[in-house]
Design a protein around this motif. Structure first.
Motif, PDB file in Angstrom:
ATOM      1  N   VAL A  97      -1.149   2.247  29.876  1.00  0.00           N
ATOM      2  CA  VAL A  97      -2.469   2.411  30.463  1.00  0.00           C
ATOM      3  C   VAL A  97      -2.869   0.738  30.223  1.00  0.00           C
ATOM      4  CG1 VAL A  97      -3.287   4.643  29.295  1.00  0.00           C
ATOM      5  CG2 VAL A  97      -2.852   2.428  27.918  1.00  0.00           C
ATOM      6  N   PHE A  98      -2.330   0.004  29.249  1.00  0.00           N
ATOM      7  CA  PHE A  98      -2.568  -0.982  29.320  1.00  0.00           C
ATOM      8  C   PHE A  98      -1.947  -2.577  31.254  1.00  0.00           C
ATOM      9  CE2 PHE A  98      -1.628  -0.309  25.019  1.00  0.00           C
ATOM     10  CZ  PHE A  98      -2.668   0.021  25.044  1.00  0.00           C
TER      11      PHE A  98
ATOM     12  N   CYS C  57     -11.827   5.499  29.314  1.00  0.00           N
ATOM     13  CA  CYS C  57     -12.248   4.088  27.814  1.00  0.00           C
ATOM     14  C   CYS C  57     -11.687   5.293  27.170  1.00  0.00           C
ATOM     15  CB  CYS C  57     -13.293   3.666  27.639  1.00  0.00           C
ATOM     16  SG  CYS C  57     -14.483   2.818  29.082  1.00  0.00           S
ATOM     17  N   LEU C  58     -12.117   5.706  26.827  1.00  0.00           N
ATOM     18  CA  LEU C  58     -11.128   7.162  25.654  1.00  0.00           C
ATOM     19  C   LEU C  58     -10.307   7.182  25.510  1.00  0.00           C
ATOM     20  CD1 LEU C  58     -13.399   8.712  23.557  1.00  0.00           C
ATOM     21  CD2 LEU C  58     -13.074  10.517  24.819  1.00  0.00           C
ATOM     22  N   TYR C  59      -9.512   7.073  26.119  1.00  0.00           N
ATOM     23  CA  TYR C  59      -8.342   7.246  26.238  1.00  0.00           C
ATOM     24  C   TYR C  59      -7.486   6.029  25.825  1.00  0.00           C
ATOM     25  CZ  TYR C  59      -8.214  11.791  27.986  1.00  0.00           C
ATOM     26  OH  TYR C  59      -8.667  12.681  27.835  1.00  0.00           O
ATOM     27  N   CYS C  68      -4.310   4.821  13.389  1.00  0.00           N
ATOM     28  CA  CYS C  68      -5.634   5.344  13.052  1.00  0.00           C
ATOM     29  C   CYS C  68      -6.401   5.269  14.732  1.00  0.00           C
ATOM     30  CB  CYS C  68      -6.719   4.404  12.965  1.00  0.00           C
ATOM     31  SG  CYS C  68      -6.128   2.585  11.657  1.00  0.00           S
ATOM     32  N   SER C  69      -6.261   6.462  15.493  1.00  0.00           N
ATOM     33  CA  SER C  69      -6.297   6.458  17.003  1.00  0.00           C
ATOM     34  C   SER C  69      -7.534   7.394  16.520  1.00  0.00           C
ATOM     35  CB  SER C  69      -5.384   6.754  17.467  1.00  0.00           C
ATOM     36  OG  SER C  69      -4.348   8.511  17.538  1.00  0.00           O
ATOM     37  N   HIS C  70      -7.556   8.080  15.864  1.00  0.00           N
ATOM     38  CA  HIS C  70      -8.653   9.671  15.824  1.00  0.00           C
ATOM     39  C   HIS C  70      -9.526   8.346  14.775  1.00  0.00           C
ATOM     40  CE1 HIS C  70     -11.304  12.748  15.319  1.00  0.00           C
ATOM     41  NE2 HIS C  70     -11.631  12.840  14.244  1.00  0.00           N
ATOM     42  N   SER C  71      -9.867   7.577  14.331  1.00  0.00           N
ATOM     43  CA  SER C  71     -11.151   6.278  14.364  1.00  0.00           C
ATOM     44  C   SER C  71     -11.567   5.897  15.100  1.00  0.00           C
ATOM     45  CB  SER C  71     -10.583   5.267  13.166  1.00  0.00           C
ATOM     46  OG  SER C  71      -9.882   6.220  11.990  1.00  0.00           O
ATOM     47  N   HIS C  72     -10.254   5.432  16.406  1.00  0.00           N
ATOM     48  CA  HIS C  72     -11.003   4.376  16.971  1.00  0.00           C
ATOM     49  C   HIS C  72     -12.417   5.930  18.164  1.00  0.00           C
ATOM     50  CE1 HIS C  72      -9.594   0.634  16.080  1.00  0.00           C
ATOM     51  NE2 HIS C  72      -8.691   1.250  15.795  1.00  0.00           N
ATOM     52  N   TYR C 149      -4.331  12.025  19.173  1.00  0.00           N
ATOM     53  CA  TYR C 149      -5.013  13.026  18.948  1.00  0.00           C
ATOM     54  C   TYR C 149      -4.784  13.440  20.568  1.00  0.00           C
ATOM     55  CZ  TYR C 149      -3.983  10.991  14.201  1.00  0.00           C
ATOM     56  OH  TYR C 149      -2.935  10.598  13.257  1.00  0.00           O
ATOM     57  N   ALA C 150      -5.963  12.468  21.150  1.00  0.00           N
ATOM     58  CA  ALA C 150      -6.984  13.045  21.678  1.00  0.00           C
ATOM     59  C   ALA C 150      -7.677  14.142  21.878  1.00  0.00           C
ATOM     60  CB  ALA C 150      -6.607  12.930  23.164  1.00  0.00           C
ATOM     61  N   ILE C 151      -8.011  14.254  20.774  1.00  0.00           N
ATOM     62  CA  ILE C 151      -9.418  15.426  20.338  1.00  0.00           C
ATOM     63  C   ILE C 151     -10.761  15.069  20.871  1.00  0.00           C
ATOM     64  CG2 ILE C 151      -9.430  15.111  18.127  1.00  0.00           C
ATOM     65  CD1 ILE C 151      -8.701  18.697  18.548  1.00  0.00           C
TER      66      ILE C 151
END
Lengths: 155, 163, 391
Positions: A97-98, C57-59, C68-72, C149-151
């Motif tokens: 993605v980067f 952007c979300l991805y 901390c992917s879910h946090s961001h 997680y991409a939830i």
């Protein structure tokens, strides 16, 4: 004779050095995870070493950022030959993605030659083990186990 | 009332924006609260230091969250985000596009050190009144005068690198 | 007068998007000054966001940090939802809380293992990472992936938690609660842990506030701050939990805060799973977000995560700013190291939880007057620290 002994020991107990060239940490944690009780990479004789001078295989995760590029080349050159490089994760394979970001050179193969690519975001520990085992097959000369071709640029 | 709400009510959420306007009637403009817990205000860069001092002193939990620099085409905006009085207060300082300079607030909030170096690296905002703005984010060999977050930045000189 | 050395540690340090290189000035065993350099993992995400649409952007933001992917993503989605005036469904809010708390569980267990490793207590490392696998299994059950997680999506969440999944998660939580209690007892009573953690790298509440520290690092210095309670987002306004504070200010304090937070997270998870409201998972989000700006805060496992988004009415953001918690903590840790011993460097850096476990860092000791240099790896430094304490 001695060469064969070295080759044999390299295959039975390859030593790894792990380097993060700009990854988000997910692949790094998964690499460490392979050492913990559930996956236990050490049962293949694989040891994670701290210094490139002791290592046979460089496990590299993440896209190569501007700031880490020189360091990556230095670490690669510090490794004794023959040396092998495994790109762990989609970013290390292609930039992921980067790709196209101003601070990213691209995948690991933009900087040093790569022998095995393990895609995934992040790579699962099982996939890392599979990748390393396939690479060992390649070192043994067992081309069937690993139909990989390295098309990377040399430095 | 749930447990968390009880906890919440113990904390006084002060009307920090009203206090700010009362204290600095001339310096603060455009004060607006978009929802409970969010406040925005514009200050001149001359008054910034005094306003920050007031905000950080308003309760014993106030701290600087971060500093954001925005390239708004006709001007630069530097946003100072504070958590003060139970509200996220954002102070906006507008700067001339040709001469983006702000005074440091490191003497009030030492944690501002890295944030000021970051906006200098990425947006080219000069910060006066502190020591040298050493490189923090960009590489050691980064060419001078390249600030990647500026809208008119077209990439590094020399075009595509070997990546 | 003892010779002054400069001890560079790094640059390989993969913490979030802010890895750092430390330059320590040491006098004998004592650190007298610290200089920090970031940017080795700087990939230019903020700039890249400006040329991608909100979903893309979300991805990208998911991949700021693999822990901390879910946090961001939650912090970013909250910003966009606030600008667009969306109110996400109650069920989506609960699911965000559940995934967020599971993430906190796995992150704190990960930290415990890393801390154990740095002080030479590898058994603790193996134990806590084994238990962490149970949490990762639950995350995989809910979201389909162990990490990243991409939830989240703009306007809600992408996957539901149905009855059997709920039962399975609840059955695992009791086990994890037991383990957390075991670790909390262990860290506060074991002599190895106490010797390495007690009264090391202390900083007072005053200092913690001045440096702007956040999360467990601040709470261990007696600062009563928690975004989940002070500025509730998602469904935290309804959750029963207590904010864990310790006034010790040292490494032991930071360990106690994290371990007790595991217990609180389990309480939140149980409540959220048992009271999961019915309803849809998403509201329809517009492709183009109206012009506006918003700041959103999220209590990530490492502390307050702040996102600022400015929209200009098109389908991509005009400016995205991310301040991850380590950025706020790392400066304080540099300052608090002054006066500590070289042998404590690994555990002090690890104490703010900058996802420190995973790489090899080259350390070079340069003797200033003669220019004589000695290169140490991170591992050697760690071993050195362990030996130094055995004497």
């Amino acid at each position: 004779m001695l060469k064969q002994l070295i080759k044999k020991s390299r295959i039975s107990s390859p030593w790894l050095v792990h380097f993060n060239s700009g990854a988000c940490n997910a692949c790094d944690i998964e690499v460490v995870d392979t050492l913990t009780p559930r996956f236990d990479l050490e049962r293949f004789g694989v040891l994670l070493k701290a210094t490139p001078r002791h290592a046979d295989i460089l496990v590299c995760s993440g896209p190569v950022t501007r700031q880490t590029r020189d360091r990556l080349i230095r670490i690669y050159q510090q490794m004794p030959e023959p040396r092998f490089v495994v790109a762990v994760g989609s970013c290390a394979c292609t930039g992921g993605v980067f790709h196209g970001c101003y601070s990213v050179h691209g995948g690991v193969d933009a900087v040093i030659p790569v022998d095995a690519y393990i895609p995934g975001c992040p790579v699962r520990p099982d996939a890392i083990i599979d990748g390393v085992v396939k690479l060992l097959g390649k070192i043994r000369g067992d081309t069937e186990a690993c139909p990989l071709q390295s098309n990377s640029k040399a430095i | 009332m749930s447990f968390a709400e009880q906890q919440q009510s113990d904390l006084s959420r002060k009307d920090i924006l009203a206090d700010l306007c009362a204290q600095f009637p001339d310096e603060v403009s455009g004060a607006v609260s978009t929802r409970p817990g969010r406040a925005w205000a514009e200050v001149s860069k001359e008054a910034l230091h005094r306003v920050v001092e007031f905000l950080l002193g308003c309760d014993d939990k106030a701290y600087l969250s971060t500093i954001t620099a925005v390239d708004a085409q006709e001007e630069f905006q530097v946003l100072y985000h504070f958590w003060a009085g139970g509200t996220e207060v954002t102070l906006r300082v507008k700067l001339d596009h040709n001469n983006p300079v702000v005074p440091t607030i490191m003497d009030l909030a030492p944690g501002a050190n890295f944030y000021e170096r970051e906006i200098h690296d990425l947006m080219g905002i000069e910060v006066t009144g502190r020591g040298e703005l050493k490189r923090l984010i960009v590489t050691d060999d980064w060419p001078e005068g390249n600030h990647p977050l500026r809208k008119d930045w077209k990439g590094l000189p020399g075009g595509e690198d070997d990546g | 007068m003892m010779a002054k050395y400069t001890l560079p540690v790094g640059p390989q340090h993969p913490a979030l998007k802010e890895p750092e290189s430390f330059w320590f000035k040491v006098e004998g065993e004592v650190i007298v000054d610290v200089d920090i350099r970031l940017g080795y993992n700087h990939r230019g995400i903020e700039k890249a966001c400006e040329s991608r649409n909100y979903i893309q952007c979300l991805y990208l933001i998911e991949r700021i940090c693999g822990i901390c992917s879910h946090s961001h993503t939650t912090a970013f989605a909250q910003c966009v939802e606030e600008i667009a005036g969306l109110e996400i469904p109650a069920r989506a809010k609960y699911i965000r809380v559940i995934v967020g708390e599971l993430e906190r569980l796995h992150s704190h267990l990960l930290w415990l293992g890393v801390a154990g490793h740095e002080i030479g207590f590898d058994t603790l490392f193996m134990y806590s990472w084994r238990d962490r696998e149970a949490v990762l299994d639950l995350l995989e059950l809910i979201t389909g992936n162990r990490v990243n997680y991409a939830i989240n999506t703009i306007g809600g969440v992408r996957r539901d938690i149905d009855g059997p999944k709920r039962e399975q998660i609840l059955s695992q939580l009791d086990l994890l609660a037991d383990r957390a209690k075991f670790y909390a007892d262990l860290v506060t009573t074991d002599s190895t842990c106490l010797a390495r953690l007690e009264n090391v790298a202390k900083f007072s509440a005053e200092q913690a506030r001045a440096f702007g520290t956040v999360g467990p690092t601040a709470r261990a210095s007696g600062i009563d701050l928690d975004v989940r309670r002070d500025d509730p987002y998602a469904a935290y306004g309804e959750m029963p939990f207590k904010v864990i504070i310790s006034d010790r200010g040292d490494l032991l304090g930071r360990a106690i805060v994290r371990l007790e937070e595991i217990g609180e997270s389990i309480k939140i998870l149980k409540y959220a799973l048992q009271n999961l409201p019915d309803g849809p998972l998403t509201v329809k989000a517009p492709r183009k977000v109206p012009a506006g700006e918003a700041v959103s805060r999220y209590e990530a496992p490492r502390g307050e995560d702040i996102h600022y988004v400015r929209a200009d009415g098109s389908d991509h953001p005009e400016r995205v700013k991310v301040r991850a918690p380590t950025m706020a903590n790392i400066y304080a840790i540099g300052e608090s190291m002054k006066g500590s011993y070289v042998a404590d460097i690994p555990i002090i850096i690890a104490s703010i939880d900058p996802c420190f476990s995973c790489t090899d860092r080259m350390i070079k000791i340069v003797r200033q007057e003669s220019g004589e240099a000695r290169t140490m790896t991170w591992e050697e430094l760690r071993q050195y620290g362990i030996r130094w304490y055995q004497q």
